[in-house]
Scaffold this motif. Sequence first.
Motif, short mmCIF file in Angstrom:
data_model
loop_
_atom_site.label_atom_id
_atom_site.label_comp_id
_atom_site.label_asym_id
_atom_site.label_seq_id
_atom_site.Cartn_x
_atom_site.Cartn_y
_atom_site.Cartn_z
N SER A 276 6.14 0.24 2.84
CA SER A 276 5.58 0.58 4.15
C SER A 276 6.27 -0.20 5.28
CB SER A 276 4.09 0.27 4.17
OG SER A 276 3.88 -1.13 4.15
N GLY A 277 5.98 0.22 6.52
CA GLY A 277 6.54 -0.47 7.68
C GLY A 277 6.10 -1.93 7.75
N GLY A 278 4.82 -2.16 7.45
CA GLY A 278 4.31 -3.52 7.46
C GLY A 278 4.97 -4.38 6.40
N GLN A 279 5.19 -3.80 5.22
CA GLN A 279 5.87 -4.54 4.14
C GLN A 279 7.32 -4.84 4.52
OE1 GLN A 279 4.96 -1.63 1.07
NE2 GLN A 279 3.61 -3.08 0.02
N LYS A 280 7.99 -3.89 5.15
CA LYS A 280 9.37 -4.12 5.58
C LYS A 280 9.45 -5.30 6.54
CE LYS A 280 10.87 0.71 5.24
NZ LYS A 280 11.25 1.91 6.01
N THR B 149 6.64 -6.81 16.34
CA THR B 149 5.50 -5.95 15.99
C THR B 149 5.55 -4.60 16.69
OG1 THR B 149 4.14 -6.86 17.78
CG2 THR B 149 4.04 -7.99 15.65
N ALA B 150 6.64 -4.31 17.39
CA ALA B 150 6.70 -3.10 18.22
C ALA B 150 6.54 -1.81 17.42
CB ALA B 150 8.01 -3.08 19.00
N SER B 151 7.04 -1.80 16.19
CA SER B 151 6.98 -0.57 15.39
C SER B 151 5.77 -0.54 14.45
CB SER B 151 8.27 -0.44 14.57
OG SER B 151 8.44 -1.56 13.72
N LEU B 152 4.83 -1.48 14.64
CA LEU B 152 3.69 -1.59 13.73
C LEU B 152 2.39 -1.18 14.42
CD1 LEU B 152 4.48 -5.08 12.15
CD2 LEU B 152 5.13 -2.83 11.28
N ASP B 153 1.42 -0.71 13.62
CA ASP B 153 0.10 -0.44 14.16
C ASP B 153 -0.62 -1.77 14.39
OD1 ASP B 153 -0.91 -1.32 11.68
OD2 ASP B 153 -1.04 0.71 10.90
N THR B 154 -1.79 -1.71 15.02
CA THR B 154 -2.49 -2.94 15.42
C THR B 154 -2.80 -3.84 14.23
OG1 THR B 154 -3.49 -1.82 17.31
CG2 THR B 154 -4.55 -3.84 16.57
N GLU B 155 -3.28 -3.25 13.14
CA GLU B 155 -3.64 -4.05 11.96
C GLU B 155 -2.45 -4.82 11.42
OE1 GLU B 155 -5.51 -3.48 7.46
OE2 GLU B 155 -5.47 -1.78 8.85
N ASN B 156 -1.31 -4.12 11.28
CA ASN B 156 -0.11 -4.78 10.76
C ASN B 156 0.47 -5.77 11.76
OD1 ASN B 156 0.54 -3.85 8.04
ND2 ASN B 156 0.69 -1.82 8.94
N ALA B 157 0.36 -5.47 13.06
CA ALA B 157 0.87 -6.38 14.10
C ALA B 157 0.11 -7.71 14.05
CB ALA B 157 0.74 -5.74 15.47
N ILE B 158 -1.21 -7.62 13.92
CA ILE B 158 -2.03 -8.84 13.84
C ILE B 158 -1.69 -9.62 12.57
CG2 ILE B 158 -4.40 -9.65 13.48
CD1 ILE B 158 -5.27 -7.39 15.42
N GLU B 159 -1.48 -8.90 11.47
CA GLU B 159 -1.13 -9.55 10.21
C GLU B 159 0.19 -10.31 10.34
OE1 GLU B 159 -0.87 -8.33 5.52
OE2 GLU B 159 -0.01 -6.95 6.97
N VAL B 160 1.16 -9.68 10.98
CA VAL B 160 2.47 -10.32 11.18
C VAL B 160 2.32 -11.59 12.01
CG1 VAL B 160 4.67 -10.08 12.42
CG2 VAL B 160 3.94 -8.31 10.82
N MET B 161 1.52 -11.53 13.07
CA MET B 161 1.33 -12.73 13.91
C MET B 161 0.62 -13.84 13.15
SD MET B 161 2.84 -12.38 16.72
CE MET B 161 2.18 -13.86 17.47
N GLU B 162 -0.35 -13.48 12.34
CA GLU B 162 -1.04 -14.49 11.54
C GLU B 162 -0.09 -15.16 10.56
OE1 GLU B 162 -4.26 -12.23 9.91
OE2 GLU B 162 -5.60 -12.65 11.60
N ILE B 163 0.79 -14.36 9.98
CA ILE B 163 1.80 -14.89 9.05
C ILE B 163 2.75 -15.83 9.78
CG2 ILE B 163 3.83 -14.27 7.68
CD1 ILE B 163 2.26 -11.67 6.94
N LEU B 164 3.24 -15.39 10.94
CA LEU B 164 4.19 -16.21 11.70
C LEU B 164 3.55 -17.54 12.11
CD1 LEU B 164 5.99 -13.58 13.95
CD2 LEU B 164 7.00 -14.93 12.12
#
Length: 220
Positions: free
Chosen positions: A141-145, A167-182
């Motif tokens: 998925s995009g989030g996994q990529k 996070t520009a190409s991600l939906d809100t849920e995945n964008a928040i997940e990416v920020m939490e990871i970072l």
Amino acid sequence: MLTFENVSKSFKDGNRTIEAVKATNFNLEKGELVAIIGPSGSGKSTLLTMAGALQLPSEGMISLNGQEINQFNEKQLSKLRLKEIGFILQTSNLIPFLTVQQQFELLKKVKKDVMNKEEHSRLLKQLGLDNILTQLPNEISGGQKQRVAIAKALYTNPSIILADEPTASLDTENAIEVMEILKKETKELNKLCIIVTHDQRLTTYCDKVFKMVDGELKEQ
């Protein structure tokens, strides 16, 4: 860690001189997650490319880990980028014909000083990637990529992570997940992470927020 002293960047456009980044001063430290927000064309990406040693300033001094990079030649800049800087782009930029595991194996061939097996395994498990290692980019998925892209940036043990609209190409849920990871990885691994974003919702995860308008950077 990363210091800008009166750093500016200008470009020639015919007879005109465009000041993409006006005189900028800041000092950022390890363990900080920093956001740079602002409209398109404000100079954010130009600033990020100078922070990433992809181009040098027209005026001023940039210092990274005590090294003044202004006088570096292209070979020195390339070596600096490989050793000190991890890039996360808007698109995950994965090689389409390599599995997730092979993406990391290729990095190890280019740079020897990468995470050891234990650190790498911990990172993959933490990012939820340990069960997709044999898959190709078009099979995830995009989030996994984007999580793979984050893992690749961290795998090379850089001092600085530079993320351009991650996070520009991600939906809100995945964008928040990416920020939490970072945020988690920035703190746990003691990195400096700078994010350029249009999405002001993401700034709540950051230690410092700067706004850039018409080439001028101001802390919020």
